[in-house]
Design an enzyme around this catalytic site. Sequence first.
Site, mmCIF file in Angstrom:
data_model
loop_
_atom_site.group_PDB
_atom_site.id
_atom_site.type_symbol
_atom_site.label_atom_id
_atom_site.label_comp_id
_atom_site.label_asym_id
_atom_site.label_seq_id
_atom_site.Cartn_x
_atom_site.Cartn_y
_atom_site.Cartn_z
ATOM 1 C CE LYS A 1 8.266 7.871 -3.960
ATOM 2 N NZ LYS A 1 8.893 7.300 -5.169
ATOM 3 N N GLY B 1 0.811 -1.221 0.000
ATOM 4 C CA GLY B 1 0.000 0.000 0.000
ATOM 5 C C GLY B 1 0.836 1.260 0.000
ATOM 6 C CG ASP C 1 4.856 -3.635 -5.062
ATOM 7 O OD1 ASP C 1 5.474 -4.692 -5.277
ATOM 8 O OD2 ASP C 1 5.393 -2.645 -4.531
ATOM 9 N N GLY D 1 2.622 3.676 1.501
ATOM 10 C CA GLY D 1 3.214 3.843 2.814
ATOM 11 C C GLY D 1 3.763 5.222 3.085
ATOM 12 N NE ARG D 2 8.483 6.324 -0.276
ATOM 13 C CZ ARG D 2 9.735 6.390 -0.647
ATOM 14 N NH1 ARG D 2 10.570 7.134 0.031
ATOM 15 N NH2 ARG D 2 10.164 5.725 -1.692
ATOM 16 N NE ARG E 1 0.991 1.578 -6.671
ATOM 17 C CZ ARG E 1 2.198 2.136 -6.720
ATOM 18 N NH1 ARG E 1 3.236 1.409 -7.080
ATOM 19 N NH2 ARG E 1 2.364 3.400 -6.402
ATOM 20 C CG ASP F 1 10.814 7.669 7.419
ATOM 21 O OD1 ASP F 1 10.326 7.593 6.275
ATOM 22 O OD2 ASP F 1 12.005 8.018 7.618
ATOM 23 N NE ARG G 1 4.076 8.344 -8.290
ATOM 24 C CZ ARG G 1 4.570 7.314 -7.588
ATOM 25 N NH1 ARG G 1 5.804 6.913 -7.789
ATOM 26 N NH2 ARG G 1 3.830 6.723 -6.681
#
Length: 490
Positions: free
Chosen positions: A107, A84, A245, A86-87, A177, A119, A170
């Site tokens: 992003k 997924g 992914d 994550g950031r 995906r 993180d 982005r």
Amino acid sequence: MRYQNTYITLDPRLYHRQPPTPLKDPTPGHFNQQVADQLGFSNDDELMARWVEIIGGIYVPEGFEPLAMAYAGHQFGQWAGQLGDGRGLLMAQVLDDNDQLQDLHLKGIGLTPYSRMGDGRAVLRSTIREYLCGHAFRGLGVRASNALGFVVSETPVRRERMEAGAALMRVADSHIRLGHVEWITSYAPELLGEFTDYMIDTYYPECREQDQPIAAFLQAVVKRTARMIADWQLIGFAHGVMNTDNLSITGSTLDFGPFGFMERFNPGWINNHSDHTGRYAYQNQPAIGHWNLNVWLPHFMHLEGVTRETLAECLAPYEASFMQHYQQGLCRKLGIPHSSESLSLAFEFMTFVEDNTLDYTNSFRALLAVVASSNHPFETILLNTMQAELSAEALLIWQDWSSRYLDYLAQLARSTEQVVDDLKGNNPVYVLRNDMAQRAITAAEQGQFDEVARLYELLTSPYKVQDIATDLDTTPPAPDAPQMPISCSS
């Protein structure tokens, strides 16, 4: 901008709604006016005035509906389970100036439920590499994500060392995906029908007109993926991390991580320092594309009417689609029509470049000097540099091949102007070499973004010799110098 936020209308199990976590004191890195104009972003004075705040996560404009996507995937050939965003956050979807849906994906903007051990942040070096590479792909005419711009901040981010946190907006025609379908069939299989309908209606509406829309959709994804990877091979690009992914359903390059452009031609080149087995080496990319699709397609057997025979028919065109696009493209790079005789000559050329570890990009561009040296002084320098590296034996082989190449062009009765146009239009002068990106990163880490701006301008028109270029922009590493792999840490 013309918002069309359709993903958020899907079942909420597919995503998590949340705002970005702001960076501390974001400042401009670079802004992509081309993309701003494409999106209609530049038509809104408030958006233009506050773009740093938007990308820095401080300001969320009306019309944005941020969410983190859930997906899964196979990484390095192994099932990785739930992954997924994550950031990153899908901030909005908009129609661009061609009425094509575009995702705005922020992003490096903080933790999400899918961050796992991460993180939620991105560092400046990886952000600059992705920003410049997406822009380079646009200039090269190869489908890929791009970016509206990026910012740097005072938010500290720990990687191998402490680095400055950055964020990038982005822009891609889709962020769905192959791994989205893998997540659904593993964790919410009852959503597969609805999600498949969404993919078809949103990205492949022409498939609705077919007798079997799902099969038509799957075959279209297969063919687009094959064409995308053929484009990579033709420009000497290695993605570096072709996990399921990281591949888009639209056949558009996504997730510029440990990527690289080929310099000294080595088909076995591994550009990801985490790829210890060479799974994602340059020469393996076509086979890995097939492997990923072969893993992806069986998930659709959960749908009524989709059988193993259906899926075999959908996957079958992959090899032919790849080979046709690659071989036609390779012949265009030599300025000759696609035929068995042309391919024989082209593969001889490739073998020669490989055997003598010549620069991939420069070697193709130097063909202009073989065809018409008097009108191409820059390419003549490339050719002379190339020949100076050859042994006496190799030089004889080169002279023989060049002579046969010119004889073949004469037999085809193609005018010099036609051949030159093909060579110029299919062989870039500039690609984003690793040292080019690194020089921009080094300067940016000292607060200087002039080199990012120069490379942005250079890569806008990569097929033209430009005054703003330096010798370093076309200089490959020494023949005995290894092409350094790139870290995944970003």
